[in-house]
Design a protein around this motif. Structure first.
Motif, PDB file in Angstrom:
ATOM      1  N   LYS A 114      54.731  37.891  43.190  1.00  0.00           N
ATOM      2  CA  LYS A 114      53.739  36.828  43.354  1.00  0.00           C
ATOM      3  C   LYS A 114      52.347  36.882  43.660  1.00  0.00           C
ATOM      4  O   LYS A 114      51.326  36.554  43.334  1.00  0.00           O
ATOM      5  CB  LYS A 114      54.336  35.758  43.947  1.00  0.00           C
ATOM      6  CG  LYS A 114      55.899  35.181  43.403  1.00  0.00           C
ATOM      7  CD  LYS A 114      55.997  33.948  44.184  1.00  0.00           C
ATOM      8  CE  LYS A 114      57.511  33.465  43.354  1.00  0.00           C
ATOM      9  NZ  LYS A 114      58.037  32.328  44.358  1.00  0.00           N
ATOM     10  N   PHE A 115      52.126  37.808  44.809  1.00  0.00           N
ATOM     11  CA  PHE A 115      51.039  38.255  45.272  1.00  0.00           C
ATOM     12  C   PHE A 115      50.037  38.811  44.235  1.00  0.00           C
ATOM     13  O   PHE A 115      48.913  38.390  44.153  1.00  0.00           O
ATOM     14  CB  PHE A 115      51.056  39.070  46.408  1.00  0.00           C
ATOM     15  CG  PHE A 115      49.604  39.574  46.846  1.00  0.00           C
ATOM     16  CD1 PHE A 115      48.577  38.719  47.205  1.00  0.00           C
ATOM     17  CD2 PHE A 115      49.268  40.869  47.072  1.00  0.00           C
ATOM     18  CE1 PHE A 115      47.449  38.910  47.758  1.00  0.00           C
ATOM     19  CE2 PHE A 115      48.126  41.339  47.505  1.00  0.00           C
ATOM     20  CZ  PHE A 115      46.801  40.464  47.819  1.00  0.00           C
ATOM     21  N   THR A 173      48.797  42.122  52.059  1.00  0.00           N
ATOM     22  CA  THR A 173      47.854  41.248  51.224  1.00  0.00           C
ATOM     23  C   THR A 173      46.484  41.252  51.817  1.00  0.00           C
ATOM     24  O   THR A 173      45.366  40.704  51.367  1.00  0.00           O
ATOM     25  CB  THR A 173      48.161  39.606  51.450  1.00  0.00           C
ATOM     26  OG1 THR A 173      48.480  39.478  52.936  1.00  0.00           O
ATOM     27  CG2 THR A 173      49.689  39.485  50.686  1.00  0.00           C
ATOM     28  N   ASN A 205      52.501  44.875  57.814  1.00  0.00           N
ATOM     29  CA  ASN A 205      53.280  43.680  57.728  1.00  0.00           C
ATOM     30  C   ASN A 205      52.369  42.431  57.371  1.00  0.00           C
ATOM     31  O   ASN A 205      52.373  41.291  58.122  1.00  0.00           O
ATOM     32  CB  ASN A 205      53.785  43.464  59.435  1.00  0.00           C
ATOM     33  CG  ASN A 205      54.674  44.833  59.805  1.00  0.00           C
ATOM     34  OD1 ASN A 205      55.485  45.180  59.018  1.00  0.00           O
ATOM     35  ND2 ASN A 205      54.095  45.564  60.925  1.00  0.00           N
ATOM     36  N   THR A 206      51.649  42.341  56.445  1.00  0.00           N
ATOM     37  CA  THR A 206      51.158  41.392  55.874  1.00  0.00           C
ATOM     38  C   THR A 206      51.422  40.762  54.390  1.00  0.00           C
ATOM     39  O   THR A 206      50.829  40.369  53.755  1.00  0.00           O
ATOM     40  CB  THR A 206      49.567  41.443  55.998  1.00  0.00           C
ATOM     41  OG1 THR A 206      49.069  42.549  54.889  1.00  0.00           O
ATOM     42  CG2 THR A 206      48.815  41.797  57.331  1.00  0.00           C
ATOM     43  N   ASP A 207      52.741  41.287  54.056  1.00  0.00           N
ATOM     44  CA  ASP A 207      53.181  40.950  52.891  1.00  0.00           C
ATOM     45  C   ASP A 207      53.277  39.401  52.690  1.00  0.00           C
ATOM     46  O   ASP A 207      53.699  38.569  53.703  1.00  0.00           O
ATOM     47  CB  ASP A 207      54.672  41.538  52.669  1.00  0.00           C
ATOM     48  CG  ASP A 207      54.492  42.910  52.762  1.00  0.00           C
ATOM     49  OD1 ASP A 207      54.716  43.720  53.660  1.00  0.00           O
ATOM     50  OD2 ASP A 207      54.234  43.661  51.527  1.00  0.00           O
ATOM     51  N   GLY A 208      53.194  38.778  51.391  1.00  0.00           N
ATOM     52  CA  GLY A 208      53.282  37.452  51.351  1.00  0.00           C
ATOM     53  C   GLY A 208      52.806  37.212  49.990  1.00  0.00           C
ATOM     54  O   GLY A 208      52.468  37.988  49.009  1.00  0.00           O
ATOM     55  N   ASP A 209      52.931  35.901  49.238  1.00  0.00           N
ATOM     56  CA  ASP A 209      52.507  35.583  48.018  1.00  0.00           C
ATOM     57  C   ASP A 209      50.979  35.365  47.863  1.00  0.00           C
ATOM     58  O   ASP A 209      50.380  35.388  46.882  1.00  0.00           O
ATOM     59  CB  ASP A 209      53.188  34.043  47.715  1.00  0.00           C
ATOM     60  CG  ASP A 209      54.534  34.286  47.806  1.00  0.00           C
ATOM     61  OD1 ASP A 209      55.124  35.299  47.611  1.00  0.00           O
ATOM     62  OD2 ASP A 209      55.102  33.278  47.616  1.00  0.00           O
ATOM     63  N   LYS A 210      50.187  35.405  48.965  1.00  0.00           N
ATOM     64  CA  LYS A 210      48.807  35.337  49.051  1.00  0.00           C
ATOM     65  C   LYS A 210      48.507  35.684  50.625  1.00  0.00           C
ATOM     66  O   LYS A 210      49.183  35.589  51.364  1.00  0.00           O
ATOM     67  CB  LYS A 210      48.295  34.005  48.659  1.00  0.00           C
ATOM     68  CG  LYS A 210      48.686  32.858  49.120  1.00  0.00           C
ATOM     69  CD  LYS A 210      48.019  31.627  48.904  1.00  0.00           C
ATOM     70  CE  LYS A 210      48.559  31.232  47.423  1.00  0.00           C
ATOM     71  NZ  LYS A 210      48.009  29.643  46.991  1.00  0.00           N
ATOM     72  N   ALA A 212      47.372  34.964  54.183  1.00  0.00           N
ATOM     73  CA  ALA A 212      47.788  34.255  55.515  1.00  0.00           C
ATOM     74  C   ALA A 212      46.659  33.215  55.563  1.00  0.00           C
ATOM     75  O   ALA A 212      47.415  32.007  55.895  1.00  0.00           O
ATOM     76  CB  ALA A 212      47.990  34.837  56.556  1.00  0.00           C
TER      77      ALA A 212
END
Length: 214
Positions: A114-115, A173, A205-210, A212
């Motif tokens: 998704k990112f 991200t 450790n900054t994984d995500g959909d977008k 932060a």
């Protein structure tokens, strides 16, 4: 002693690189930018040569390149591919071969999930320039280029990053400009690092959909 050319020297990351090189090395610097007055604070530094010029002007770029050991491109924007063509033409004209190239995540279609989908849309107008520049560099094996693909940039006061290889999915991200500058400075200090390579940079450790903050 090394002589480094920084094209697009007014960029935020480029200015961090400049200050670190002046503090940590004895390198001479050629700073190439459209409006030299923007970096007037370096005008009286005997190790700095400010050069005003357009990034598409092959003759001006070639003149700035003569005698340099490393070219660092901090250019961007929708016309990046045109700048890349001009830069390579100038490097070939002056027999320069070592290039550090500021690219972006997504230049290799390497951002998963998704990112990746979100980032693709968020920088849709700029990605064609980065992708075309990567194709241009691939056509010029005489240029030993290290392409740097950072995650979304922050101004955090930190140096904290990990790398991904050209054939690996992108991680994270975000990454700080100071981290990207640290990676650039490492290569300038040791040009044998990452030859003919494309490296992703992200904060662990900054994984995500977008990112932060969005």
């Amino acid at each position: 002693m090394t002589k480094d050319l920084i094209i697009g020297a007014h960029g935020a990351t480029a200015q961090i690189v400049i200050d670190r090189l002046l503090a940590e090395t004895q390198d001479d610097l050629v700073l190439y930018l459209r409006n030299a007055n923007r970096l007037s604070r370096y005008a009286n530094n005997e190790r700095v040569n400010l050069v005003e010029g357009d990034a598409e002007d092959i003759s001006a770029l070639a003149a700035a390149m003569r005698g340099v050991d490393i070219v660092y491109s901090n250019l961007g924007g929708v016309d990046l591919a045109k700048y890349t063509e001009a830069m390579i033409a100038a490097m070939n004209k002056t027999n320069r071969t070592r290039l550090i190239f500021y690219s972006a995540l997504g230049a290799r279609h390497e951002v998963p999930g998704k990112f990746g989908e979100w980032s693709e849309q968020a920088i849709a107008s700029y990605l064609p320039g980065f992708r075309e520049s990567a194709r241009i560099l691939a056509k010029h094996p005489e240029i030993n280029a290290t392409q740097i693909r950072p995650a979304w940039l922050t101004d955090k006061d930190e140096i904290d990053y990990e790398t991904t290889a050209a054939n690996e999915p992108f991680k994270g991200t975000e990454v700080s400009r100071q981290s990207v500058a640290d990676f650039v400075v490492k290569i300038i200090k040791n040009p044998s690092l990452y030859p003919n390579d494309s490296i992703g940079l992200n904060k662990p450790n900054t994984d995500g959909d977008k990112p932060a903050w969005l």
